[in-house]
Design a protein around this motif. Structure first.
Motif, short mmCIF file in Angstrom:
data_model
loop_
_atom_site.label_atom_id
_atom_site.label_comp_id
_atom_site.label_asym_id
_atom_site.label_seq_id
_atom_site.Cartn_x
_atom_site.Cartn_y
_atom_site.Cartn_z
N MET A 1 0.71 -1.51 -0.07
CA MET A 1 -0.12 -0.31 -0.12
C MET A 1 0.88 1.53 0.33
SD MET A 1 -3.34 0.16 2.23
CE MET A 1 -4.12 2.25 2.69
N VAL A 2 0.34 2.33 -0.61
CA VAL A 2 1.03 3.39 -1.04
C VAL A 2 1.05 4.52 0.39
CG1 VAL A 2 1.68 5.50 -2.56
CG2 VAL A 2 1.46 2.79 -3.34
N SER A 3 2.10 5.25 0.47
CA SER A 3 2.11 5.71 1.87
C SER A 3 1.00 7.36 1.33
CB SER A 3 3.50 6.08 3.05
OG SER A 3 3.99 6.98 2.14
N LEU A 4 0.39 8.22 2.77
CA LEU A 4 0.26 9.42 2.53
C LEU A 4 1.19 10.07 1.80
CD1 LEU A 4 -2.30 11.40 2.53
CD2 LEU A 4 -1.97 11.76 4.64
N ASN A 5 2.17 10.08 2.39
CA ASN A 5 3.65 10.91 2.11
C ASN A 5 3.65 10.50 0.01
OD1 ASN A 5 3.87 12.46 4.35
ND2 ASN A 5 5.49 10.33 5.40
N SER A 6 3.81 9.80 -0.48
CA SER A 6 4.29 8.92 -1.44
C SER A 6 3.25 10.66 -1.77
CB SER A 6 3.99 8.32 -1.88
OG SER A 6 4.76 7.10 -1.31
N TYR A 7 1.91 10.35 -2.16
CA TYR A 7 0.34 10.64 -2.23
C TYR A 7 1.00 12.79 -2.56
CZ TYR A 7 -1.99 6.82 -3.87
OH TYR A 7 -1.85 5.52 -4.07
N ILE A 8 1.88 13.16 -1.45
CA ILE A 8 1.36 14.97 -0.67
C ILE A 8 3.11 14.23 -2.12
CG2 ILE A 8 2.46 15.89 0.52
CD1 ILE A 8 -0.66 15.02 0.57
N ILE A 9 3.60 14.46 -2.06
CA ILE A 9 4.90 14.59 -2.28
C ILE A 9 5.28 14.42 -4.01
CG2 ILE A 9 7.57 13.46 -3.87
CD1 ILE A 9 7.56 12.51 -0.51
N LEU A 10 4.13 13.03 -4.48
CA LEU A 10 3.72 13.21 -6.04
C LEU A 10 2.60 14.85 -6.15
CD1 LEU A 10 3.42 11.85 -8.39
CD2 LEU A 10 0.68 11.48 -7.43
N SER A 11 1.86 15.22 -5.52
CA SER A 11 1.29 16.57 -5.33
C SER A 11 1.97 17.69 -5.63
CB SER A 11 0.39 16.52 -4.55
OG SER A 11 -0.44 17.66 -4.27
N MET A 12 3.44 18.01 -5.04
CA MET A 12 4.14 18.85 -4.83
C MET A 12 4.58 18.84 -6.27
SD MET A 12 5.53 18.10 -1.13
CE MET A 12 6.83 18.66 -1.61
N ILE A 13 5.11 17.48 -6.58
CA ILE A 13 6.01 17.91 -7.76
C ILE A 13 5.15 18.35 -8.82
CG2 ILE A 13 7.50 16.48 -9.06
CD1 ILE A 13 7.37 14.35 -7.12
N VAL A 14 4.15 17.72 -9.20
CA VAL A 14 3.21 17.91 -10.17
C VAL A 14 2.94 19.81 -10.25
CG1 VAL A 14 1.06 17.56 -11.44
CG2 VAL A 14 1.98 15.71 -10.59
N PHE A 15 2.79 20.43 -8.70
CA PHE A 15 2.44 21.48 -9.02
C PHE A 15 3.10 22.29 -9.24
CE2 PHE A 15 1.28 25.69 -6.49
CZ PHE A 15 0.21 25.81 -6.61
N ALA A 16 4.82 22.14 -8.35
CA ALA A 16 6.16 22.62 -8.73
C ALA A 16 6.42 22.67 -10.09
CB ALA A 16 7.14 21.97 -8.42
N ILE A 17 5.43 21.53 -10.87
CA ILE A 17 5.75 21.82 -12.40
C ILE A 17 3.90 22.69 -13.05
CG2 ILE A 17 5.33 20.07 -14.33
CD1 ILE A 17 6.80 18.32 -13.11
N GLY A 18 3.24 22.69 -12.67
CA GLY A 18 2.83 23.72 -13.06
C GLY A 18 2.67 24.85 -12.72
N VAL A 19 3.43 25.39 -11.79
CA VAL A 19 3.86 26.56 -11.62
C VAL A 19 5.01 27.03 -12.00
CG1 VAL A 19 5.25 28.09 -9.13
CG2 VAL A 19 3.18 26.38 -8.95
#
Length: 100
Positions: A1-19
């Motif tokens: 099972m994937v942890s919550l931290n992995s999803y948050i890190i993925l979200s931060m990376i995608v948001f940073a790419i968008g910015v």
């Protein structure tokens, strides 16, 4: 099972790419795509928190955000097409129709 931290890190990376895409590029279409990336990064984090807190309200909010993003994309692209008909460019620096 994937942890919550992995999803948050993925979200931060995608948001940073968008910015970065929004600030670095002057093409209006790329800027719209970057805004959509930022909205999807928020959706990833909302779904992750909703799943780990066992609450359905986050999933419902994501559906509303997706529908608003679709409407925003349709209106934004319609405005871009109207601007492109007047000036044959999508570069933000060259579009000065609103200037006096």
């Amino acid at each position: 099972m994937v942890s919550l931290n992995s999803y948050i890190i993925l979200s931060m990376i995608v948001f940073a790419i968008g910015v970065f895409g929004f600030l670095a590029r002057r093409n209006a279409i790329i800027m719209f795509i970057s805004v959509e990336l930022m909205l999807n990064a928020v959706n990833i984090s909302l779904v992750a928190f909703s799943y780990y807190l066992q609450d359905i309200r986050g999933h419902i909010l994501v559906f509303f955000i997706i529908s608003i993003a679709a409407a925003e994309a349709a209106i934004g692209l319609a405005i871009l097409i109207a601007l492109f008909r007047n000036k044959p460019t999508v570069n933000i620096n060259e579009i000065n129709i609103m200037k006096w």
